[in-house]
Design a protein around this motif. Structure first.
Motif: not given
Length: 245
Positions: A137-160
């Motif tokens: 699965n291609v996830s993202s470091r955003a899952s831990e960094l959180g995507g604040a102010g940019e892609w918080i929705h994307y980061a949450a999806s990658k946490g999943a």
């Protein structure tokens, strides 16, 4: 001559997905891949895979549509007669947004592709992958960094996606199927411009410990390692490809 293994890559027409398709073809895989809408880029990727000696099949499909996912797996079976590995790369960021600014529609759209679409592909793969098969699965470091102010929705999806990877690895292990993820950091692809931030890579590169963005090819190398026999005892891993970020 041994029969070539078959890999399916979702979202393989461009970016990281295309890099995975090209490298897999060069490493001896036959490849099928989906693309959302850019037929010209998909044709270039398909031609490159064929030039590397692979059988290649480009399929237009939206992973957010369960029927399209089922049809994709049926077409791969019809064309190749087998499937040995799956790379879930298809994903969208959604627009730049804070949580307060975001809408339910943004969250639903992003999660339908990044999470539910990935789940649908995994479900199909579990029915056909052999013992020794692999899912990345291609996830993202955003899952831990959180995507604040940019892609918080994307980061949450990658946490999943990260959590699903860990859980599915445990479920699939008795079947002899390995499940891992790569978590790219700041990577030089078209994703940033498509999300309305064409200067994002240049702006953020100085904050990466290695002081540069990564390439799609560097991510592909990690993906191909996780698919290989060299990673035969690796499952449930989340592999950062992020220059230390």
């Amino acid at each position: 001559m041994a029969q070539r293994k078959v890999l399916l890559v979702t979202g393989g027409g461009r970016g990281i997905g295309a890099a995975v398709v090209r490298l897999a073809a060069a490493r001896g895989w036959d490849v099928a891949f989906t693309y959302a809408g850019n037929a010209a880029r998909a044709a270039e990727t398909e031609a490159a895979a064929k030039a590397a000696g692979a059988q290649a099949l480009a399929l237009q499909a939206d992973v957010a549509d369960p029927q399209a996912v089922a049809a994709t797996f049926a077409q791969v079976k019809e064309r190749f007669g087998r499937l040995d590995a799956l790379v879930n790369n298809a994903g969208i960021t959604g627009p730049k947004s804070t949580l307060r600014e975001s809408t339910d529609a943004i969250w639903e759209t992003v999660f339908r592709t990044n999470v539910l679409g990935l789940v649908a592909c995994c479900r199909q793969a579990l029915d056909v992958l052999p013992q020794g098969g692999a899912i990345v699965n291609v996830s993202s470091r955003a899952s831990e960094l959180g995507g604040a102010g940019e892609w918080i929705h994307y980061a949450a999806s990658k946490g999943a996606v990260d959590t699903l990877t860990i859980g599915l690895a445990k479920e699939a292990a008795p079947q002899g199927i390995r499940v891992n993820a790569v978590n790219p950091g700041l990577i030089e692809t078209e994703l940033h411009a498509a999300a309305g931030m064409p200067d994002r890579v240049a702006r953020m590169s100085p904050g990466v410990p290695m002081a540069r963005a990564g390439s799609a090819e560097e991510v592909a190398e990690a993906v191909l390692w996780l698919l290989s026999d060299g990673a035969s005892y690796v499952t449930g891993a989340l592999v950062p490809v992020s220059g230390g970020r």
